[in-house]
Design an enzyme around this catalytic site. Structure first.
Site, PDB file in Angstrom:
ATOM      1  N   LYS A  60       0.468  -1.268   0.053  1.00 37.85           N
ATOM      2  CA  LYS A  60      -0.425  -0.324  -0.607  1.00 37.85           C
ATOM      3  C   LYS A  60       1.057   1.054   0.176  1.00 37.85           C
ATOM      4  O   LYS A  60       0.020   1.838  -0.620  1.00 37.85           O
ATOM      5  CB  LYS A  60      -0.873   0.393   1.625  1.00 37.85           C
ATOM      6  CG  LYS A  60      -2.015  -0.768   1.175  1.00 37.85           C
ATOM      7  CD  LYS A  60      -3.390  -0.520   1.982  1.00 37.85           C
ATOM      8  CE  LYS A  60      -4.387  -1.315   1.697  1.00 37.85           C
ATOM      9  NZ  LYS A  60      -4.978  -0.431   2.954  1.00 37.85           N
ATOM     10  N   LYS A 112      -5.306 -10.090  -7.051  1.00 39.78           N
ATOM     11  CA  LYS A 112      -5.798 -10.062  -5.854  1.00 39.78           C
ATOM     12  C   LYS A 112      -7.917  -9.223  -6.884  1.00 39.78           C
ATOM     13  O   LYS A 112      -7.490  -8.190  -6.915  1.00 39.78           O
ATOM     14  CB  LYS A 112      -5.654 -10.078  -4.823  1.00 39.78           C
ATOM     15  CG  LYS A 112      -6.318  -9.935  -3.362  1.00 39.78           C
ATOM     16  CD  LYS A 112      -6.317 -10.149  -2.660  1.00 39.78           C
ATOM     17  CE  LYS A 112      -5.771  -8.163  -1.917  1.00 39.78           C
ATOM     18  NZ  LYS A 112      -5.223  -8.132  -0.791  1.00 39.78           N
ATOM     19  N   LYS A 159     -11.036  -3.703  -4.213  1.00 35.59           N
ATOM     20  CA  LYS A 159     -12.233  -2.795  -3.942  1.00 35.59           C
ATOM     21  C   LYS A 159     -11.762  -1.638  -4.785  1.00 35.59           C
ATOM     22  O   LYS A 159     -12.000  -0.640  -5.702  1.00 35.59           O
ATOM     23  CB  LYS A 159     -12.265  -1.607  -3.071  1.00 35.59           C
ATOM     24  CG  LYS A 159     -13.027  -2.888  -2.082  1.00 35.59           C
ATOM     25  CD  LYS A 159     -12.717  -2.128  -0.302  1.00 35.59           C
ATOM     26  CE  LYS A 159     -13.924  -3.465   0.650  1.00 35.59           C
ATOM     27  NZ  LYS A 159     -14.273  -2.815   1.727  1.00 35.59           N
TER      28      LYS A 159
END
Ligand code: AMP
Ligand code: TRP
Length: 343
Positions: free
Chosen positions: A113, A205, A208
């Protein structure tokens, strides 16, 4: 020694998708039958990366609506948003002083991230796993249903619980809490869809934040959108194998079979027993039918619920009051154990 209790959280950060449902929320629903459950919309985790304050309440209500639409009963169990219960932040501070830099430096999600510009990541993003440990342990929860991507964070939660129990062992005993104050929470990561992959790339993956909406099925997608996304999903030219081993070198096929199995509540072997040898055009049609049957009613119910924010806010308020009562009990004991004076 510890009463079995379930805790899990979902961040209000955008589109809830099939991965969130199959990896997490569907398990939350099943565990209600056997356990006392606490399900939290983790708005404090969400702001570890920038969230538009005009958007965040809507996202928090949307996750709450998804919980209820999927079948979570907020009367029998507890549904609330994290920031309404102060114990999460209080215990997280104590855990900031228990966890070691070296432990956090190993967290792969932070590395992903934060990306290349690590100097510019928020401090909250770095200590995110400590807050997650606090979420679970402020209720002394023993079981945590999550997707595969949270495994490392759960291991860190166990390490924190263990180190707290060791560091304060004399004080824990002196205050009459026995040998260990916190349980070591167990991750529940099981079944055919613990890691749902992008429909466009079997190596990524489902997420969102992926820019392409075709990479995921959102819980609010209508039947047409679900059908279109599954039909366009990346596959290879071979028919489905009859044995699970045949899926190993074929991540896209493996992903669709796993999704089918999880939606139908069967194993991947069962799916291949029925559909082995089928062309993808045929298998995808069956998957569309199944996905629309399972997800259609959830999406419709979510839309109905988000249209009634006053009701959703009342659910969160009620859940917060009940969660707060439990958290206060833990925090009083923790303050005594650590040596903080309280009135
Ligand atoms: P998040 O959206 O990061 O708050 O995740 C909420 C829950 O969904 C966590 O338990 C995650 O592990 C799970 N989850 C998120 N993405 C996936 C995925 N692609 N496959 C399976 N589980 C997932
Ligand atoms: N970190 C989790 C995720 O991104 C969300 C979360 C926060 C959580 N606190 C938790 C999950 C406690 C389980 C238990 O998916």
């Amino acid at each position: 020694m510890f009463k079995q209790k379930v805790f899990s959280g979902v961040q209000p950060t955008g589109n809830l998708h099939l991965g969130n449902y199959l990896g997490a929320i569907k398990k939350f629903v099943e565990l209600q039958k056997s356990h006392d459950c606490i399900y939290c919309v983790v708005d404090m985790h969400a702001i570890t990366v920038w969230q538009d304050p005009a958007e965040l309440p809507r996202a928090t209500r949307e996750v709450t609506s998804a919980f209820i639409a999927c079948g979570i009963d907020p009367k029998k169990h507890i549904v609330f948003n994290q920031s309404q219960v102060s114990g999460h932040a209080e215990l997280a501070w104590i855990f900031n002083c228990v966890a070691r830099m070296g432990w956090l430096n190993r967290m792969t999600q932070f590395k992903e991230k934060a990306g290349k510009d690590r100097e510019n990541a928020s401090v909250g993003l770095y200590v995110y796993p400590n807050l997650m440990a606090a979420d679970i342990l402020v209720y002394r929860a023993t079981h945590v249903p999550v997707g595969d991507d949270q495994k490392q964070h759960l291991e860190l939660s166990r390490d924190i619980a263990q180190k707290f129990n060791n560091d304060f062992s004399a004080s824990i005993q002196a205050h009459g809490h026995g040998e260990a104050f916190f349980p070591l929470p167990e991750p529940l990561i099981q079944g055919p869809a613990t890691r749902v992959m992008s429909l466009r790339d079997g190596a990524k993956k489902m997420s969102k934040s992926e820019p392409s909406d075709y990479s995921r099925i959102n819980l609010t997608d209508d039947a047409d959108a679900i059908a279109q996304k599954i039909r366009k999903a990346k596959t290879d030219p071979e028919p489905l194998p009859s044995e699970e081993k045949g899926l190993e070198p074929r991540p896209e096929a493996d992903n669709l079979v796993g999704i089918y199995a999880a939606l139908a509540d069967v194993t991947k072997a069962d799916v291949l027993h029925e559909h082995g040898g089928a062309q993808f055009s045929v298998f995808k049609a069956a998957l569309v039918e199944l996905a629309v049957a399972k997800l259609g009613p959830i999406g419709a119910e979510m839309k109905r619920l988000v249209a009634d924010p006053a009701y959703i806010d009342s659910v969160l308020a009620d859940g917060s009051v009940r969660a707060q009562a439990l958290a206060v009990e833990t925090m009083q004991a923790v303050k005594d154990i650590v040596g903080f004076i309280r009135h």
